[in-house]
Design a protein around this motif. Structure first.
Motif, short mmCIF file in Angstrom:
data_model
loop_
_atom_site.label_atom_id
_atom_site.label_comp_id
_atom_site.label_asym_id
_atom_site.label_seq_id
_atom_site.Cartn_x
_atom_site.Cartn_y
_atom_site.Cartn_z
N VAL A 153 -11.48 43.46 30.19
CA VAL A 153 -12.91 43.18 30.06
C VAL A 153 -13.10 41.69 29.82
O VAL A 153 -12.55 41.13 28.86
CB VAL A 153 -13.54 43.98 28.91
N ASP A 154 -13.89 41.06 30.68
CA ASP A 154 -14.10 39.62 30.58
C ASP A 154 -15.44 39.28 31.26
O ASP A 154 -15.76 39.86 32.30
CB ASP A 154 -12.96 38.88 31.27
N PRO A 155 -16.22 38.36 30.71
CA PRO A 155 -17.50 38.02 31.33
C PRO A 155 -17.36 37.37 32.71
O PRO A 155 -18.25 37.49 33.55
CB PRO A 155 -18.13 37.03 30.33
N SER A 156 -16.23 36.68 32.95
CA SER A 156 -16.02 35.98 34.23
C SER A 156 -14.57 36.16 34.66
O SER A 156 -13.77 35.22 34.60
CB SER A 156 -16.35 34.49 34.09
N PRO A 157 -14.20 37.35 35.12
CA PRO A 157 -12.79 37.62 35.39
C PRO A 157 -12.20 36.80 36.53
O PRO A 157 -10.98 36.62 36.57
CB PRO A 157 -12.79 39.12 35.74
N ARG A 158 -13.02 36.29 37.44
CA ARG A 158 -12.50 35.51 38.58
C ARG A 158 -12.48 34.01 38.30
O ARG A 158 -11.97 33.24 39.12
CB ARG A 158 -13.34 35.78 39.83
N CYS B 259 -20.23 47.27 25.46
CA CYS B 259 -20.39 46.01 26.17
C CYS B 259 -21.86 45.60 26.24
O CYS B 259 -22.76 46.42 26.07
CB CYS B 259 -19.81 46.12 27.59
N ASN B 260 -22.09 44.33 26.55
CA ASN B 260 -23.46 43.81 26.58
C ASN B 260 -24.24 44.29 27.78
O ASN B 260 -25.45 44.04 27.88
CB ASN B 260 -23.46 42.29 26.52
N ASP B 261 -23.60 44.99 28.72
CA ASP B 261 -24.33 45.56 29.86
C ASP B 261 -24.65 47.03 29.63
O ASP B 261 -25.10 47.73 30.55
CB ASP B 261 -23.52 45.38 31.15
N GLY B 262 -24.39 47.52 28.41
CA GLY B 262 -24.69 48.90 28.08
C GLY B 262 -23.56 49.87 28.34
O GLY B 262 -23.67 51.05 27.98
N VAL B 263 -22.49 49.41 28.95
CA VAL B 263 -21.36 50.29 29.26
C VAL B 263 -20.49 50.46 28.01
O VAL B 263 -20.26 49.50 27.26
CB VAL B 263 -20.52 49.70 30.42
N THR B 264 -20.01 51.66 27.81
CA THR B 264 -19.06 51.95 26.72
C THR B 264 -17.73 52.39 27.34
O THR B 264 -17.71 53.26 28.21
CB THR B 264 -19.59 53.05 25.80
#
Length: 497
Positions: A117-122, A210-215
């Motif tokens: 999990v990373d905000p900018s994986p690329r 996560c900040n996008d609502g995903v758990t």
């Protein structure tokens, strides 16, 4: 300085007070899971302000700094599917820096399920990493070096020079991340592009929100977010010293350095003669130059305060650097990029053990007297990965807290914790120890002792400065007589990692 180019680790500071100035938040950018602080007021080229004698306006050097666009890898990533119900990942790695990807790669290779999990994986890591070549050779990463030097040089003062007979290299950060990402993809690692804002621990699993609502549900959680320390808990005040540096990758008219050697440390201070203000500052807390000459007219230059508590103001570092470059006759024609880094040195370890496992900066792995980190954390990744794999496979049904405790114990056995505390004890007075003060008693060796995973390079130079700090504290102790006679001196080379 971590086994990286000096800007190995970054930290975002909120209201941290440095020598001469209280820095304000501005222009923060994501730096390989650590946060780089752009000091000063908002804007591309901040006008620095007066504080306790540190006064600086916008300079010609800063005017040369360009806007640098972020570079992303062009990979099709296998993404985590949040619509799948009741999926429990064996491991979720929070943070996509070198340490996090290394553990994800090695755990997934065993067949366990892993999510990164990373905000900018690329995003390509912007840091310039420098390493001792043999360290990367041992990890089969020589193809990730784009430049190497036959050795390094240390200028202790205007009279004393030490040559280090050990090849040094610059990491091709795009190649390193590409290689690690490709292996993760081949092993079936799933990626989720978001930021973890909270972790909720249940009896047998943990829920990452996560900040996008995903758990995301996981058996084991690894915090690899660096100095942001997002998930790992501390129960003591965080009071480290700080290594502060400002660097530029520049095209110059010429420079005086041998292109076959990198400049590990240049402590010479003759460039400050005639400037009583800078002389006084440097007498209190000295700085040195770190340089990588790529050709006769292209060079990386970085002025660094090794460690101080509180840290040296960034504008002070820049002012000293400009004075040094002028004295050396280095005229900068253009700047490819600049770097500003603040590295916490020492400070407490996290609570041991705890449910979330850590690695790198979040686990207190930055060397407390040198700032070395990246090669160390890459070397430590197999310890963490093998431990996670072993206990997940052998402790089926056991409490997850027991599993995490065993992983923490493998990462931080008691002997390494004791060594770290001793190094922290010595580094506490490094800012009070001028580099040449005890040179007669502790000469820098020309060649390293038999190296361990990390000891060889640092033992040549950086541990010497740790000893300086220890001597400040122990010079009245009978132990110092034994140290001066080199009795048991090999202890200093048995560094914690």
């Amino acid at each position: 300085m971590g086994t990286l180019l000096r800007t190995h680790s970054r930290l975002e500071l909120f209201g941290t007070t440095f020598h001469g100035v209280s820095e304000k938040q501005a222009n923060c950018s994501y730096k390989a899971q650590h946060h780089l602080r752009r000091f000063g007021t908002e804007g591309k080229h901040p006008n620095f302000h007066r504080a306790n004698g540190v006064c600086k306006v916008k300079t010609a050097l800063l005017d040369l700094v360009p806007d640098v666009k972020k570079e992303n890898l062009e990979f099709e990533l296998p993404m985590y599917d949040p619509t799948r119900k009741n999926v429990v990942m064996d491991l979720v790695v929070v943070g996509g820096g070198p340490a996090g990807l290394a553990v994800a790669q090695q755990v997934s290779q065993s067949g366990l399920s892993v999510c990164s999990v990373d905000p900018s994986p690329r995003l390509v890591w912007p840091n310039n990493y420098g390493v001792w070549v043999d360290e990367f050779e041992a990890m089969d990463l020589l193809d990730c070096l784009d430049t190497s030097w036959a050795g390094a040089v240390v200028y202790v003062d205007d009279r004393t020079t030490k040559n280090l007979q050990r090849p040094y290299g610059r990491v091709n950060r795009k190649q390193l991340k590409s290689k690690m990402m490709q292996k993760c993809i081949q092993n079936g690692v799933q990626f989720h592009e978001a930021k973890v804002i909270k972790v909720v621990h249940e009896e047998s699993t943990s829920l990452l929100i996560c900040n996008d609502g995903v758990t995301i549900q996981a058996r084991v959680v690894l915090d690899a977010t660096g100095f942001s320390r997002s998930l790992v808990q501390y129960n003591k005040p965080y009071n480290p010293g700080y290594q502060v540096a400002y660097g530029v990758m520049a095209e110059v008219e010429e420079h005086p350095f041998d292109v076959n050697k990198m400049v590990f440390m240049d402590w010479r201070d003759s460039h400050l003669k005639g400037n009583p203000t800078l002389e006084e500052r440097n007498a209190r807390i000295p700085t040195f130059l770190y340089a990588m000459p790529f050709s006769s007219d292209r060079i990386f230059l970085e002025e660094t305060s090794l460690v101080a508590r509180p840290g040296v103001a960034m504008e002070d570092i820049q002012e000293r650097m400009e004075a040094r470059l002028k004295h050396l006759g280095i005229r900068i024609k253009s700047i490819e990029e600049d770097e500003r880094c603040v590295i916490p040195m020492g400070g407490p370890l996290p609570v041991l053990p705890q449910r979330v496992v850590g690695i790198g900066g979040t686990a207190g792995m930055v060397h407390p007297s040198t700032g070395y980190m990246v090669a160390k954390t890459l070397a430590a990744a197999p310890i963490v990965a093998n431990s996670i794999v072993h206990y997940l496979n052998s402790l089926q049904g056991a409490p997850v807290d027991d599993l995490s405790a065993r992983v923490w114990k493998d990462l931080w056995p008691i002997e390494k914790r004791r060594q770290r505390e001793f190094f922290c004890f010595g580094s506490g007075d490094l800012d009070a120890a001028p580099p040449g003060r005890f040179a007669g008693n502790f000469p820098v060796p020309d060649a390293p002792p038999t190296p361990g995973p990390f000891a060889a390079g640092v033992a040549q130079v950086m541990e010497q400065f740790l000893v300086l700090g220890l001597q400040c504290r122990l010079q009245c102790c009978p132990l110092m007589d034994q140290i001066k006679e080199n009795k048991g001196i090999q202890f200093w080379y048995q560094t914690p990692w």
